[in-house]
Design an enzyme around this catalytic site. Structure first.
Site, short mmCIF file in Angstrom:
data_model
loop_
_atom_site.label_atom_id
_atom_site.label_comp_id
_atom_site.label_asym_id
_atom_site.label_seq_id
_atom_site.Cartn_x
_atom_site.Cartn_y
_atom_site.Cartn_z
N GLU A 173 0.84 -1.21 0.00
CA GLU A 173 0.00 0.00 0.00
C GLU A 173 0.87 1.27 0.00
O GLU A 173 0.73 2.15 0.85
CB GLU A 173 -0.98 -0.01 1.17
CG GLU A 173 -1.99 -1.14 1.05
CD GLU A 173 -3.20 -1.06 1.98
OE1 GLU A 173 -3.23 -0.20 2.87
OE2 GLU A 173 -4.13 -1.87 1.79
N GLU A 306 -5.13 -8.73 -0.53
CA GLU A 306 -5.92 -8.39 0.67
C GLU A 306 -7.38 -8.27 0.26
O GLU A 306 -7.71 -7.44 -0.61
CB GLU A 306 -5.44 -7.09 1.33
CG GLU A 306 -4.12 -7.26 2.05
CD GLU A 306 -3.72 -6.04 2.87
OE1 GLU A 306 -4.61 -5.34 3.40
OE2 GLU A 306 -2.50 -5.81 2.99
O1 AHR Z 1 -5.37 -6.05 6.79
C1 AHR Z 1 -5.30 -4.89 7.54
C2 AHR Z 1 -4.63 -3.74 6.81
O2 AHR Z 1 -5.40 -3.35 5.73
C3 AHR Z 1 -3.27 -4.02 6.22
O3 AHR Z 1 -2.25 -3.90 7.14
C4 AHR Z 1 -3.15 -2.97 5.17
O4 AHR Z 1 -2.33 -3.35 4.11
C5 AHR Z 1 -4.59 -2.71 4.76
O5 AHR Z 1 -4.89 -1.36 4.76
#
Ligand code: AHR
Length: 503
Positions: A173, A306
């Site tokens: 990110e 994610e």
């Molecule tokens: O999964 C929780 C968080 O969500 C992670 O650390 C991040 O990459 C995303 O914003």
């Protein structure tokens, strides 16, 4: 009656097992308590890893695990997590509750966990606050077999052989917690950093992943590919500078300010959540279209590393720990997403649900020595039948259901695959709260010999608790009749179904 047509003569791509991957971050009780309890714990463990959790994950056929973050990855300095435990540096976990991280779970422990699980390894590097040297030395430490400062250090720390490093991401990110960078700036950094992610072993090449977009940030994808998808790239890389681009998309019933509750929600919130889950289809299609322009041969993957539901935390728990319950609604979210990933298996080569234990849409929850499997766990176990199969062309009739125009969804989603033994696997979700769906599945040109099925179903917020751990589980489903090439069955409300068909 809903017509479901499957064409076993038409295969559409290979379903990489990694599509059903997982993510474990140093966040709340995911690593500590959830997985790693230390060798001296009273909780049964092997080299510090909880035996109950490891056994459950093996049974679910976990294919790959991502670590150490997430946002945590961009403040993680790997050298603090090696060597004698008593000498390891303590740090503040600034992203997740400001708690002290004692670094007792580091590279050796992660690799040991993956060894016990028998899964592939996915390590996320630090671009946000780390140097090229630090990243390059980490890769050397993990993967170099010969004599070198880092390989020697690994050996001195008790691990003679190099490990398999299957995937390595250059940051996380970077448009947000990983550095708040512009796509242009990160693209330049990506080109720079990835140069030093060396492939020391030509037979076990590391797949290098660039930080991709969130949701529908198509401009990020366009810039990244324009600047980094360079086939003429470096001499040792088959696909130029990258093997994949990541995508993050979470399902929030409402928004970041008020996410919505994990249990005790109403019917509108059920449909809102499923509607938002279905955006995944749009985002994958949109980003894939851009990727197709740069990479028509589909040499690099879109890695949805994610995804999952993100609700308000359970009352009385640390807001920074992201602990939430998991219901039949989550089972539907998992089934819908895994069907979408299957359908896009020509481009989606890995996906990692967030997160493995005790965080967000977890497959496992723990409390002291107790462990429960969530509805999402059973959906993953069920869908493991698709791993390594060939996707089949298929489609199903649907109708629009829901409570308000904005939150209308199709009542059914599906995907189909054929395994190495020629068995056909159908997975179907029924999103309806009040109407079972009578389905006729026709496997064109095949004569059906037998069928067996399992189902995860229940009331919309049915879930498992430590007092009632088996309220929701995978159950046998045998109400299927068949004749020639066609199966007939009724998919109950709020359910995820798997049928294995011998032809
Ligand atoms: O999964 C929780 C968080 O969500 C992670 O650390 C991040 O990459 C995303 O914003």
């Amino acid at each position: 009656m809903y017509r479901h047509i499957v064409n076993p003569q038409s295969t559409k791509g290979h379903i990489n097992p990694e599509i059903q991957g997982h993510f474990s971050e140093h966040l709340g009780r995911c690593i500590y308590e959830g997985i790693f309890v230390g060798e001296n714990s009273d909780i049964p463990n092997v080299n510090g890893m909880r035996t109950d959790v490891v056994e459950a994950l093996k049974e679910m056929k976990i294919p790959v695990l991502r670590w150490p973050g997430g946002c945590f990855a961009d403040e993680y300095h790997w050298m603090d997590g090696i060597g004698k435990k008593e000498n390891r540096k303590k740090m503040i976990n600034t992203n997740w509750g400001g708690v002290v991280e004692d670094n007792s779970f580091g590279t050796h422990e992660f690799m040991e966990l993956c060894r016990q699980l028998g899964c592939k390894t996915y390590v996320n590097g630090n671009v946000g606050s780390g140097t090229v040297k630090e990243m390059s030395e980490w890769v050397e430490y993990m993967t170099f077999e010969g004599v070198s400062p880092m390989a020697d250090l690994r050996k001195a720390n008790g691990h003679e052989e190099a490990w398999n490093l299957d995937y390595f991401a250059v940051g996380n990110e970077t448009w947000g917690c990983g550095g708040n960078m512009s796509p242009e700036y990160y693209s330049d950094l990506y080109r720079h950093y990835q140069t030093f992610v060396k492939n020391y072993n030509p037979d076990k090449k590391i797949k290098r992943l660039a930080v991709g977009p969130s949701d529908k940030d198509y401009a990020w994808t366009e810039t990244l590919l324009k600047k980094c998808f360079d086939r003429s790239g470096s001499w040792n890389n088959a696909h130029g500078f990258m093997d994949g681009l990541t995508l993050h998309y979470y399902t929030l019933p409402y928004d970041w300010a008020k996410k919505g509750a994990a249990t005790g929600f109403n019917e509108k919130e059920w449909y809102m959540t499923l509607r938002k889950t279905l955006f995944m289809e749009d985002y994958i299609t949109g980003h894939s279209a851009i990727m197709d322009r740069y990479d028509p041969e589909k040499q690099i993957g879109l890695m949805v590393d994610e995804w999952g539901t993100w609700y308000d935390v359970e009352e009385g728990t640390n807001p920074g720990f992201l602990y939430q319950q998991n219901t039949i609604r989550d089972a539907l979210v998992a089934g819908i997403n895994l069907n979408i990933f299957n359908k896009h298996c020509d481009r989606v080569k890995m996906a990692n649900i967030a997160q493995l234990v005790n965080v967000l849409q977890a497959v496992i929850l723990t409390e002291g020595e107790k462990m429960i499997k969530t509805p999402t766990y059973y959906v993953f176990k069920m869908y493991s039948a698709h791993q390594d199969n060939e996707l089949l062309e298929s489609s199903i009739d649907t109708k629009k259901i829901g409570l308000e125009d904005e939150y209308m969804v199709p009542n059914l989603t599906e995907s189909a695959s054929i395994d190495k033994d020629g068995k056909i696997h159908l997975t179907i979700t029924n999103l309806s709260l009040d109407e079972a769906a009578d389905v006729e599945s026709t496997l064109l040109g095949k004569s059906i010999k037998s069928v067996k099925g399992t189902i995860v179903t229940g009331k919309m917020d049915a879930h498992n608790t430590f007092d009632n751990p088996d309220a929701v589980k995978e159950e046998a489903f045998d109400k299927v009749s068949f004749e020639n090439d066609t199966l007939k069955y009724s998919v109950p409300t709020c359910s995820v179904l798997h049928l294995e068909v011998t032809v």
